[in-house]
Enzyme design. Structure first.
Site, PDB file in Angstrom:
ATOM      1  N   HIS A   1       0.823  -0.656  -0.106  1.00  0.00           N
ATOM      2  CA  HIS A   1      -0.771   0.080   0.106  1.00  0.00           C
ATOM      3  C   HIS A   1       0.728   1.095  -0.541  1.00  0.00           C
ATOM      4  O   HIS A   1       0.532   2.020   0.246  1.00  0.00           O
ATOM      5  CB  HIS A   1      -0.518   0.200   0.792  1.00  0.00           C
TER       6      HIS A   1
HETATM    7  N1  UDP Z   1      -2.910  -5.614   9.192  1.00  0.00           N
HETATM    8  C1  UDP Z   1      -4.417  -5.476   9.280  1.00  0.00           C
HETATM    9  N2  UDP Z   1      -5.513  -6.517   8.294  1.00  0.00           N
HETATM   10  C2  UDP Z   1      -4.825  -6.165   6.446  1.00  0.00           C
HETATM   11  C3  UDP Z   1      -3.352  -5.573   6.221  1.00  0.00           C
HETATM   12  C4  UDP Z   1      -2.903  -5.224   7.472  1.00  0.00           C
HETATM   13  O1  UDP Z   1      -5.212  -5.940  10.553  1.00  0.00           O
HETATM   14  O2  UDP Z   1      -5.585  -6.891   5.890  1.00  0.00           O
HETATM   15  C5  UDP Z   1      -2.546  -5.077  10.018  1.00  0.00           C
HETATM   16  C6  UDP Z   1      -1.229  -5.767  10.066  1.00  0.00           C
HETATM   17  O3  UDP Z   1      -1.824  -6.927  10.847  1.00  0.00           O
HETATM   18  C7  UDP Z   1      -0.314  -5.034  10.914  1.00  0.00           C
HETATM   19  C8  UDP Z   1      -0.871  -3.230  10.275  1.00  0.00           C
HETATM   20  O4  UDP Z   1      -2.007  -3.331   9.997  1.00  0.00           O
HETATM   21  O5  UDP Z   1      -0.299  -4.863  12.513  1.00  0.00           O
HETATM   22  C9  UDP Z   1      -0.002  -2.352   9.609  1.00  0.00           C
HETATM   23  O6  UDP Z   1      -0.552  -2.101   8.657  1.00  0.00           O
HETATM   24  P1  UDP Z   1      -0.204  -1.395   7.769  1.00  0.00           P
HETATM   25  O7  UDP Z   1       0.466  -1.871   6.301  1.00  0.00           O
HETATM   26  O8  UDP Z   1      -1.627  -0.155   6.774  1.00  0.00           O
HETATM   27  O9  UDP Z   1       0.698   0.134   7.787  1.00  0.00           O
HETATM   28  P2  UDP Z   1       2.312   0.348   8.107  1.00  0.00           P
HETATM   29  O10 UDP Z   1       3.236  -1.201   8.799  1.00  0.00           O
HETATM   30  O11 UDP Z   1       3.084   0.300   6.792  1.00  0.00           O
HETATM   31  O12 UDP Z   1       2.592   1.566   9.100  1.00  0.00           O
END
Ligand code: UDP
Length: 372
Positions: free
Chosen positions: A208
């Site tokens: 994403h």
């Molecule tokens: N996550 C979730 N469902 C999904 C994809 C990700 O619960 O379909 C959770 C994942 O387990 C992680 C968090 O969202 O703990 C990460 O969020 P994201 O990828 O949006 O943000 P980033 O970590 O890149 O800041």
């Protein structure tokens, strides 16, 4: 304390803090939801499944542009500070909600606790990196998940004054090393997964980051590289598609659902947190550009191809459990290599699963010290 959350990873991080607050008792907390993520897929379902309290304050920032949204969040948090007069403001991670909370606390001279301080990808082109650095500059208590995070702060001359007998402040911040609170969650929920399903299922992929998904050509080159690799290996993948990525797929004229099916990619809506962890537990390999999912892969002992040329979670790359994949052309070779190496037993890079309790213990000790 005023606890500011607003985006998916923050609800998950906040769940570990919430459990610790309930454990230690005696803390009054006000929860503020900035409205950065507001729909069921990225927000609502997490409050329910993680047992988070209903927010006391819920903002509805203008979504027309990033700047308008940021401004509305800053203003809303500042007003909430005026109404609730918190002793601390707590922010998590590196999103625009983090920055808005930091700004509002600083404007009102309320000490700011930044959970997940000190992380650096050293890529100033990433909005998250800008948010992290600015938030750390405004923080009074910097809660670092790793030694590398502490080192970054030291190098930036954000020095630890926790041995002083004075209230932490922006000028004299306290740098606390705990473990990582997302690791706490992964350990907490992992206990419920069946051991014999480990690595028996589909590859888990998530994407994403704007740099990967906003330009349809870039997005498709990743998807095609992953699809070709899956086909070669005879593996299937599950891909919970982030709304931002869905926009990118739908912007292209290609019949994306059929193409994904032909490669063995099951496109699904964003998963709930426990379902996501379960998918990682069952995955032979994780492919992601998410910071949180990288760490969860580590916490569950799964190897991970990071679909980026930099990461703020450098330790797991240095130890070889994850590998950076800067471009789709490198995917096949890197994914083959990690798949071959198989699972591993996670070490203590991110602590022992008690980071949030450790933080609350340190805050309690600090307050006792200030009283004494
Ligand atoms: N996550 C979730 N469902 C999904 C994809 C990700 O619960 O379909 C959770 C994942 O387990 C992680 C968090 O969202 O703990 C990460 O969020 P994201 O990828 O949006 O943000 P980033 O970590 O890149 O800041």
């Amino acid at each position: 304390m005023l606890i500011v959350v607003g985006a998916r990873p923050q609800f998950i991080k906040a769940a570990a803090l919430h459990r610790a607050l309930v454990d230690v008792g005696g803390w009054r907390s006000t929860w503020l939801h900035t409205g950065q993520h507001h729909d069921e897929a990225l927000s609502g379902q997490f409050f329910q499944e993680l047992g988070l309290p209903d927010p006391d304050v819920r903002l509805t920032p203008n979504p027309a542009s990033r700047e308008l949204r940021l401004g509305d969040m800053m203003e809303g948090i500042r007003l909430a500070i005026d109404v609730h007069s918190p002793f601390w403001v707590v922010v998590f991670g590196d999103t625009d909600s983090t920055l808005a909370g930091a700004w509002a606390a600083t404007a009102r001279q309320i000490p700011l606790i930044h959970i997940e301080a000190g992380l650096r990808s050293h890529d100033w082109g990433m909005p998250e990196e800008v948010n992290r650095v600015l938030t750390d500059r405004m923080s009074s208590i910097l809660v670092c998940p790793t030694h590398a995070a502490v080192d970054h702060l030291t190098r930036e001359a954000i020095l630890d004054h926790s041995t002083d007998k004075a209230m932490p402040s922006v000028r004299k911040p306290w740098v606390l090393k705990t473990g990582d609170i997302m690791h706490d969650n992964a350990i907490h929920f992992n206990a419920q997964f069946e051991a014999d399903k480990a690595r028996s299922g589909r590859v888990l992929m998530t994407m994403h980051r704007p740099s990967n998904v906003d330009d349809p050509t870039t997005l498709w080159s990743w998807v095609e590289a992953i699809g070709a690799w899956l086909k070669k290996c005879g593996l299937r993948a599950v891909w919970p598609i982030h709304p931002r990525t869905l926009k990118g797929l739908e912007a292209s004229s290609r019949p994306w659902q059929e193409r994904l099916e032909s490669w063995g990619v099951d496109a699904v809506d964003p998963l709930g947190y426990v379902e996501l962890l379960k998918a990682a537990h069952e995955a032979p390999l994780v492919l992601t550009d998410s910071g949180g999912v990288q760490k969860e892969a580590y916490s569950l002992g799964r190897r991970c191809v990071v679909l980026r040329d930099s990461t703020e979670w450098t330790e797991q790359v240095a130890e070889g459990q994850s590998v950076l994949c800067p471009a789709p052309a490198a995917l096949e070779r890197l994914a083959d290599g990690l798949l071959e190496e198989g699972a591993f037993t996670p070490g203590a890079l991110y602590g022992d699963g008690q980071a949030a309790q450790e933080l609350m213990g340190k805050l309690n000790l600090m307050l006792e010290g200030l009283d004494g």
